[in-house]
Design a protein around this motif. Sequence first.
Motif, PDB file in Angstrom:
ATOM      1  N   PHE A  91       0.833  -1.206   0.000  1.00  0.00           N
ATOM      2  CA  PHE A  91       0.000   0.000   0.000  1.00  0.00           C
ATOM      3  C   PHE A  91       0.870   1.260   0.000  1.00  0.00           C
ATOM      4  O   PHE A  91       0.640   2.184  -0.777  1.00  0.00           O
ATOM      5  N   PHE A  92       1.872   1.292   0.866  1.00  0.00           N
ATOM      6  CA  PHE A  92       2.734   2.472   0.938  1.00  0.00           C
ATOM      7  C   PHE A  92       3.653   2.599  -0.279  1.00  0.00           C
ATOM      8  O   PHE A  92       3.887   3.698  -0.766  1.00  0.00           O
ATOM      9  N   LEU A  93       4.162   1.486  -0.762  1.00  0.00           N
ATOM     10  CA  LEU A  93       5.067   1.539  -1.914  1.00  0.00           C
ATOM     11  C   LEU A  93       4.342   1.941  -3.200  1.00  0.00           C
ATOM     12  O   LEU A  93       4.922   2.622  -4.046  1.00  0.00           O
ATOM     13  N   THR A  94       3.106   1.518  -3.368  1.00  0.00           N
ATOM     14  CA  THR A  94       2.396   1.824  -4.607  1.00  0.00           C
ATOM     15  C   THR A  94       1.945   3.277  -4.686  1.00  0.00           C
ATOM     16  O   THR A  94       1.664   3.773  -5.773  1.00  0.00           O
ATOM     17  N   ARG A  95       1.918   3.962  -3.585  1.00  0.00           N
ATOM     18  CA  ARG A  95       1.481   5.364  -3.598  1.00  0.00           C
ATOM     19  C   ARG A  95       2.391   6.234  -4.452  1.00  0.00           C
ATOM     20  O   ARG A  95       1.948   7.196  -5.041  1.00  0.00           O
ATOM     21  N   LYS A 130       5.239   4.683 -10.428  1.00  0.00           N
ATOM     22  CA  LYS A 130       4.867   5.209 -11.752  1.00  0.00           C
ATOM     23  C   LYS A 130       3.647   4.467 -12.285  1.00  0.00           C
ATOM     24  O   LYS A 130       2.717   5.063 -12.782  1.00  0.00           O
ATOM     25  N   CYS A 131       3.713   3.161 -12.200  1.00  0.00           N
ATOM     26  CA  CYS A 131       2.600   2.321 -12.661  1.00  0.00           C
ATOM     27  C   CYS A 131       2.032   1.591 -11.443  1.00  0.00           C
ATOM     28  O   CYS A 131       2.519   0.513 -11.079  1.00  0.00           O
ATOM     29  N   LYS A 132       1.039   2.191 -10.841  1.00  0.00           N
ATOM     30  CA  LYS A 132       0.467   1.637  -9.611  1.00  0.00           C
ATOM     31  C   LYS A 132      -0.129   0.242  -9.831  1.00  0.00           C
ATOM     32  O   LYS A 132       0.065  -0.658  -9.025  1.00  0.00           O
ATOM     33  N   THR A 133      -0.849   0.070 -10.936  1.00  0.00           N
ATOM     34  CA  THR A 133      -1.458  -1.242 -11.179  1.00  0.00           C
ATOM     35  C   THR A 133      -0.401  -2.305 -11.468  1.00  0.00           C
ATOM     36  O   THR A 133      -0.588  -3.466 -11.109  1.00  0.00           O
ATOM     37  N   CYS A 134       0.704  -1.909 -12.083  1.00  0.00           N
ATOM     38  CA  CYS A 134       1.806  -2.862 -12.309  1.00  0.00           C
ATOM     39  C   CYS A 134       2.374  -3.331 -10.972  1.00  0.00           C
ATOM     40  O   CYS A 134       2.575  -4.536 -10.767  1.00  0.00           O
ATOM     41  N   LEU A 135       2.643  -2.378 -10.089  1.00  0.00           N
ATOM     42  CA  LEU A 135       3.247  -2.739  -8.806  1.00  0.00           C
ATOM     43  C   LEU A 135       2.278  -3.530  -7.940  1.00  0.00           C
ATOM     44  O   LEU A 135       2.667  -4.501  -7.305  1.00  0.00           O
ATOM     45  N   SER A 183       6.152  -4.230 -15.035  1.00  0.00           N
ATOM     46  CA  SER A 183       5.793  -5.273 -15.997  1.00  0.00           C
ATOM     47  C   SER A 183       4.347  -5.138 -16.469  1.00  0.00           C
ATOM     48  O   SER A 183       3.415  -5.246 -15.678  1.00  0.00           O
ATOM     49  N   LYS A 184       4.191  -4.921 -17.748  1.00  0.00           N
ATOM     50  CA  LYS A 184       2.847  -4.843 -18.340  1.00  0.00           C
ATOM     51  C   LYS A 184       2.210  -6.231 -18.416  1.00  0.00           C
ATOM     52  O   LYS A 184       0.993  -6.356 -18.379  1.00  0.00           O
ATOM     53  N   ARG A 185       3.032  -7.268 -18.516  1.00  0.00           N
ATOM     54  CA  ARG A 185       2.501  -8.631 -18.530  1.00  0.00           C
ATOM     55  C   ARG A 185       1.808  -8.953 -17.205  1.00  0.00           C
ATOM     56  O   ARG A 185       0.724  -9.534 -17.196  1.00  0.00           O
ATOM     57  N   GLY A 191      -3.415  -8.828 -13.453  1.00  0.00           N
ATOM     58  CA  GLY A 191      -3.594  -8.309 -12.101  1.00  0.00           C
ATOM     59  C   GLY A 191      -4.948  -8.619 -11.490  1.00  0.00           C
ATOM     60  O   GLY A 191      -5.044  -8.927 -10.305  1.00  0.00           O
ATOM     61  N   GLY A 192      -6.005  -8.567 -12.285  1.00  0.00           N
ATOM     62  CA  GLY A 192      -7.348  -8.865 -11.773  1.00  0.00           C
ATOM     63  C   GLY A 192      -7.466 -10.306 -11.288  1.00  0.00           C
ATOM     64  O   GLY A 192      -8.054 -10.573 -10.235  1.00  0.00           O
TER      65      GLY A 192
END
Length: 160
Positions: free
Chosen positions: A57-61, A64-69, A123-125, A130-131
């Motif tokens: 939670f803290f790192l994704t804030r 650059k690409c929140k959904t990637c992380l 990573s876009k892959r 992610g879902g």
Amino acid sequence: MKKRFIIAAIFASALGSALHFLYELLPSIPTALIAPVNESPWEHLKLLYYPTLLAAFFLTRRAKCKTCLWSAFFLVLLLMPIFLLSVYYALVYLGLDSVVVDIGLYFVTMLLGFFLAYRLKDSKRIERIGGYLLMLVILYGAALILFSFAAPDLPLFQAG
């Protein structure tokens, strides 16, 4: 690995170590949801799950690409228990189980998990699945809670 990932991994590991004693200090249903209620390998997976989610939670804030992380951390949350339990049972089989080895394995698992999340952070892959990873992480979290109160009669769930 970036400094903030290392700090987050250390923080999460320390938090997980503290969670180990929470239920013993404050036995209740709310603490049973996030802390081990016994010494079974399954219950100790909570020490990976909740601190890693909090650190993510803290790192994704600031990512650059929140959904990637997030997707990377979801994958890590699913892989860390597999690694930890595989190595743990291999060490038990070899007669190398001890508290020191268990604690070391926990910290190595956390550091490797955060390293993998860092490597996959763009990573876009991973983002594309992610879902699905999120659904599996939610099921895993639900299983951690469910089996705290209704554990099957299997060695993984038995205090040893």
